[in-house]
Design a protein around this motif. Structure first.
Motif, PDB file in Angstrom:
ATOM      1  N   THR A  71       0.824  -1.207   0.000  1.00 39.94           N
ATOM      2  CA  THR A  71       0.000   0.000   0.000  1.00 39.94           C
ATOM      3  C   THR A  71       0.858   1.257   0.000  1.00 39.94           C
ATOM      4  O   THR A  71       0.504   2.242  -0.621  1.00 39.94           O
ATOM      5  N   ARG A  72       1.993   1.216   0.701  1.00 37.16           N
ATOM      6  CA  ARG A  72       2.901   2.357   0.646  1.00 37.16           C
ATOM      7  C   ARG A  72       4.242   2.013   1.263  1.00 37.16           C
ATOM      8  O   ARG A  72       4.366   1.037   1.998  1.00 37.16           O
ATOM      9  N   ILE A  73       5.209   2.835   0.946  1.00 37.37           N
ATOM     10  CA  ILE A  73       6.532   2.716   1.544  1.00 37.37           C
ATOM     11  C   ILE A  73       6.688   3.931   2.447  1.00 37.37           C
ATOM     12  O   ILE A  73       6.466   5.056   2.003  1.00 37.37           O
ATOM     13  N   GLU A  74       7.034   3.682   3.674  1.00 36.85           N
ATOM     14  CA  GLU A  74       7.115   4.754   4.646  1.00 36.85           C
ATOM     15  C   GLU A  74       8.500   5.360   4.708  1.00 36.85           C
ATOM     16  O   GLU A  74       9.483   4.650   4.683  1.00 36.85           O
ATOM     17  N   GLY A  75       8.538   6.667   4.827  1.00 33.82           N
ATOM     18  CA  GLY A  75       9.806   7.357   5.005  1.00 33.82           C
ATOM     19  C   GLY A  75      10.341   7.918   3.711  1.00 33.82           C
ATOM     20  O   GLY A  75       9.638   7.985   2.705  1.00 33.82           O
ATOM     21  N   GLU A  76      11.589   8.341   3.764  1.00 34.72           N
ATOM     22  CA  GLU A  76      12.239   8.891   2.580  1.00 34.72           C
ATOM     23  C   GLU A  76      13.723   8.616   2.683  1.00 34.72           C
ATOM     24  O   GLU A  76      14.170   8.024   3.654  1.00 34.72           O
ATOM     25  N   GLY A  77      14.454   9.048   1.668  1.00 34.82           N
ATOM     26  CA  GLY A  77      15.903   8.838   1.701  1.00 34.82           C
ATOM     27  C   GLY A  77      16.326   7.641   0.875  1.00 34.82           C
ATOM     28  O   GLY A  77      15.515   6.995   0.225  1.00 34.82           O
TER      29      GLY A  77
ATOM     30  N   LEU B 222       6.491  -1.167  -5.059  1.00 36.04           N
ATOM     31  CA  LEU B 222       5.670   0.018  -5.306  1.00 36.04           C
ATOM     32  C   LEU B 222       4.245  -0.235  -4.863  1.00 36.04           C
ATOM     33  O   LEU B 222       3.781  -1.381  -4.860  1.00 36.04           O
ATOM     34  N   ALA B 223       3.548   0.825  -4.509  1.00 31.99           N
ATOM     35  CA  ALA B 223       2.151   0.701  -4.108  1.00 31.99           C
ATOM     36  C   ALA B 223       1.385  -0.024  -5.207  1.00 31.99           C
ATOM     37  O   ALA B 223       1.547   0.269  -6.394  1.00 31.99           O
ATOM     38  N   GLY B 224       0.580  -0.999  -4.821  1.00 29.77           N
ATOM     39  CA  GLY B 224      -0.209  -1.763  -5.785  1.00 29.77           C
ATOM     40  C   GLY B 224       0.442  -3.059  -6.220  1.00 29.77           C
ATOM     41  O   GLY B 224      -0.208  -3.909  -6.813  1.00 29.77           O
ATOM     42  N   SER B 225       1.729  -3.211  -5.920  1.00 29.90           N
ATOM     43  CA  SER B 225       2.417  -4.445  -6.322  1.00 29.90           C
ATOM     44  C   SER B 225       2.095  -5.586  -5.374  1.00 29.90           C
ATOM     45  O   SER B 225       2.135  -5.412  -4.162  1.00 29.90           O
ATOM     46  N   PRO B 226       1.807  -6.776  -5.933  1.00 32.20           N
ATOM     47  CA  PRO B 226       1.631  -7.949  -5.085  1.00 32.20           C
ATOM     48  C   PRO B 226       3.000  -8.428  -4.598  1.00 32.20           C
ATOM     49  O   PRO B 226       3.980  -8.352  -5.338  1.00 32.20           O
ATOM     50  N   VAL B 227       3.030  -8.906  -3.376  1.00 32.08           N
ATOM     51  CA  VAL B 227       4.296  -9.350  -2.795  1.00 32.08           C
ATOM     52  C   VAL B 227       4.024 -10.595  -1.956  1.00 32.08           C
ATOM     53  O   VAL B 227       2.940 -10.768  -1.420  1.00 32.08           O
TER      54      VAL B 227
ATOM     55  N   GLN C 243       4.438  -1.060   3.839  1.00 32.75           N
ATOM     56  CA  GLN C 243       3.109  -1.359   4.361  1.00 32.75           C
ATOM     57  C   GLN C 243       2.334  -2.200   3.355  1.00 32.75           C
ATOM     58  O   GLN C 243       2.405  -1.956   2.157  1.00 32.75           O
ATOM     59  N   VAL C 244       1.651  -3.203   3.874  1.00 31.91           N
ATOM     60  CA  VAL C 244       0.911  -4.129   3.014  1.00 31.91           C
ATOM     61  C   VAL C 244      -0.473  -4.395   3.576  1.00 31.91           C
ATOM     62  O   VAL C 244      -0.733  -4.198   4.755  1.00 31.91           O
ATOM     63  N   VAL C 245      -1.352  -4.843   2.689  1.00 27.96           N
ATOM     64  CA  VAL C 245      -2.641  -5.359   3.095  1.00 27.96           C
ATOM     65  C   VAL C 245      -2.588  -6.835   2.751  1.00 27.96           C
ATOM     66  O   VAL C 245      -2.223  -7.201   1.635  1.00 27.96           O
ATOM     67  N   ARG C 246      -2.921  -7.681   3.706  1.00 31.72           N
ATOM     68  CA  ARG C 246      -2.849  -9.122   3.469  1.00 31.72           C
ATOM     69  C   ARG C 246      -3.907  -9.578   2.484  1.00 31.72           C
ATOM     70  O   ARG C 246      -4.973  -9.010   2.380  1.00 31.72           O
ATOM     71  N   GLY C 247      -3.572 -10.648   1.787  1.00 27.49           N
ATOM     72  CA  GLY C 247      -4.483 -11.195   0.789  1.00 27.49           C
ATOM     73  C   GLY C 247      -3.702 -11.468  -0.467  1.00 27.49           C
ATOM     74  O   GLY C 247      -2.569 -11.049  -0.595  1.00 27.49           O
ATOM     75  N   THR C 248      -4.297 -12.189  -1.394  1.00 26.19           N
ATOM     76  CA  THR C 248      -3.542 -12.613  -2.567  1.00 26.19           C
ATOM     77  C   THR C 248      -3.497 -11.520  -3.616  1.00 26.19           C
ATOM     78  O   THR C 248      -4.398 -10.720  -3.713  1.00 26.19           O
TER      79      THR C 248
END
Length: 77
Positions: free
Chosen positions: A17-23, A35-40, A72-77
């Motif tokens: 869903t997102r990557i937290e932070g910067e740098g 990237l946001a939206g990518s399955p992992v 950050q992720v949301v669980r599920g396939t």
């Protein structure tokens, strides 16, 4: 429920869903295709939990736990 990549167990999948932070660390993760939206999916975890091997798209990536915690992720396939 939002959670981070390092909280998934081996074999579990989710969607970023997102990557937290910067740098540089965050830039590196995004350059690797996290990237946001990518399955992992978690494919392997070393004893002690570091590093964690994940499958993103068609890649296998090895991440340190500190890096996986920023994803950050949301669980599920």
């Amino acid at each position: 429920d939002p959670m981070t990549l390092d909280e998934l167990k081996v074999g579990q999948a989710g969607t970023i869903t997102r990557i937290e932070g910067e740098g540089p660390m965050v830039q590196r993760l995004m350059a690797l295709g996290l990237l946001a939206g990518s399955p992992v999916r978690i494919t392997r975890r070393a004893l002690g939990g570091d590093p964690i091997e994940v499958a993103v798209m068609d890649y296998a990536l090895s991440l340190r736990r500190e890096e996986a915690r920023r994803v950050q992720v949301v669980r599920g396939t």
